[in-house]
Design an enzyme around this catalytic site. Sequence first.
Site, mmCIF file in Angstrom:
data_model
loop_
_atom_site.group_PDB
_atom_site.id
_atom_site.type_symbol
_atom_site.label_atom_id
_atom_site.label_comp_id
_atom_site.label_asym_id
_atom_site.label_seq_id
_atom_site.Cartn_x
_atom_site.Cartn_y
_atom_site.Cartn_z
ATOM 1 N N GLY A 94 0.788 -1.227 0.000
ATOM 2 C CA GLY A 94 0.000 0.000 0.000
ATOM 3 C C GLY A 94 0.817 1.272 0.000
ATOM 4 O O GLY A 94 0.268 2.371 0.019
ATOM 5 N N HIS A 95 2.143 1.161 -0.024
ATOM 6 C CA HIS A 95 3.009 2.358 0.082
ATOM 7 C C HIS A 95 4.098 2.307 -0.967
ATOM 8 O O HIS A 95 5.241 1.993 -0.634
ATOM 9 C CB HIS A 95 3.622 2.421 1.476
ATOM 10 C CG HIS A 95 4.099 3.774 1.883
ATOM 11 N ND1 HIS A 95 5.366 4.228 1.642
ATOM 12 C CD2 HIS A 95 3.465 4.773 2.523
ATOM 13 C CE1 HIS A 95 5.506 5.441 2.139
ATOM 14 N NE2 HIS A 95 4.364 5.791 2.678
ATOM 15 N N PHE A 96 3.948 2.597 -2.107
ATOM 16 C CA PHE A 96 2.764 2.948 -2.869
ATOM 17 C C PHE A 96 2.691 1.986 -4.042
ATOM 18 O O PHE A 96 3.723 1.723 -4.654
ATOM 19 C CB PHE A 96 2.874 4.382 -3.386
ATOM 20 C CG PHE A 96 3.006 5.410 -2.290
ATOM 21 C CD1 PHE A 96 1.880 5.841 -1.598
ATOM 22 C CD2 PHE A 96 4.242 5.925 -1.944
ATOM 23 C CE1 PHE A 96 1.992 6.800 -0.605
ATOM 24 C CE2 PHE A 96 4.355 6.876 -0.945
ATOM 25 C CZ PHE A 96 3.233 7.315 -0.266
#
Length: 139
Positions: free
Chosen positions: A46-48
């Site tokens: 999720g990052h990124f």
Amino acid sequence: MTATEIQKVLPHRYPMLMVDRVLELVSGERILAQKNVTINEEFFQGHFPGNPVMPGVLIVEALAQAGAIALLKMDRFAGKTPYFGGVDKVKFRRMVRPGDTLTLNVTLDKLKDNIGSAHALATVDGEKACSADLLFLIK
């Protein structure tokens, strides 16, 4: 120290163990350690997506864990748990990405009873990625 030896000192475990190897250690004074950053790290999901960057707070956590090893290798702190007391003067200078080896250099400044401070520097290929002053508590 190997990863197995580190786990005998630090209470952290996957996915929060952020130190893979200790290159140099002077208990109660300083440590030079490494974190191998791989695409398999959960936070990259999720990052990124499509542009993976290690979160800055996890770089600071890696520095704190390295510093904790330098403390926990002291006889009086063996088996104790390290906690953050504070973080000051944090600066991020370079993105850390999968494939990077994060070198963690922590020098303990002051230690009184179970509270202390340290200066920490994380680099990748000799280039500064993050610096911070850390305050810690050992219980």
